[in-house]
Structures are given as structure tokens and as C-alpha cells.
Design a protein around this motif. Structure first.
Motif, short mmCIF file in Angstrom:
data_model
loop_
_atom_site.label_atom_id
_atom_site.label_comp_id
_atom_site.label_asym_id
_atom_site.label_seq_id
_atom_site.Cartn_x
_atom_site.Cartn_y
_atom_site.Cartn_z
N VAL A 168 -20.45 -7.02 -26.31
CA VAL A 168 -19.25 -6.54 -26.97
C VAL A 168 -18.28 -7.71 -27.08
O VAL A 168 -17.99 -8.40 -26.11
N VAL A 169 -17.85 -7.95 -28.28
CA VAL A 169 -16.92 -9.05 -28.52
C VAL A 169 -15.52 -8.45 -28.67
O VAL A 169 -15.29 -7.56 -29.46
N ASP A 170 -14.60 -8.95 -27.88
CA ASP A 170 -13.22 -8.49 -27.96
C ASP A 170 -12.49 -9.29 -29.02
O ASP A 170 -12.38 -10.53 -28.90
N SER A 171 -12.08 -8.64 -30.06
CA SER A 171 -11.46 -9.37 -31.16
C SER A 171 -9.94 -9.32 -31.10
O SER A 171 -9.25 -9.51 -32.08
#
Length: 89
Positions: free
Chosen positions: A85-88
Motif C-alpha cells: 500500500v502506497v501512502d500518497s
């Protein structure tokens, strides 16, 4: 008293004794068997060649399928990895 004559011997070929005719007959049978053996050897060689070719074709197809299975297995392993999961923010 008249002299008795011996009964004539029966021969199918004049001047050829029975053992000679028997031997000639046996030689004929041997020649027939030799022809049969030669024909069967050719048939065996033909069938052996066909089986060898079929075996090579089967082996090639089996190797292709093994390669495809390895490729699909690798793709499945890749897809099993947990998603990051990439936190943008």
C-alpha cells in the motif's frame, strides 16, 4: 512255373530317390522361412523407426508443456506476493 516279377517301385520323378525329394522339400521350406524372416525384419525396422519418431515428438511436446507450466507457476508466485500500500499523502 513262371518266374515272379518284383513289384515296380513308385517314384514321382525318375532317377530321384525319396530322401532327395524330402531334402529338396525341406530346403524349399527353409527358403520360404528365410523370406518370411527377412520380411518381418523389415517390418520391425519400419515400426521401430515410427516409434522412435513418435517418441521424439512426444518428448518435445512434453518439454514444451513443462516450460509452459513453469512459466505459469512463476506468474502465480508473482501474483501471490502481498500488495504494498502506497501512502500518497
Amino acid at each position: 512255373e513262371p518266374a515272379q516279377r518284383a513289384a515296380p517301385q513308385r517314384r514321382s520323378a525318375p532317377g530321384v530317390s525319396r530322401p532327395t525329394r524330402t531334402l529338396e522339400g525341406e530346403l524349399g521350406k527353409i527358403e520360404e522361412l528365410e523370406v518370411t524372416v527377412a520380411r518381418q525384419q523389415k517390418q520391425i525396422e519400419t515400426v521401430t523407426g515410427q516409434l522412435r519418431q513418435q517418441g521424439e515428438t512426444f518428448t518435445a511436446r512434453l518439454e514444451e508443456q513443462a516450460a509452459q507450466i513453469q512459466k505459469v507457476s512463476a506468474q502465480l508466485e508473482t501474483s501471490k506476493r502481498p500488495l504494498q500500500v502506497v501512502d500518497s499523502r
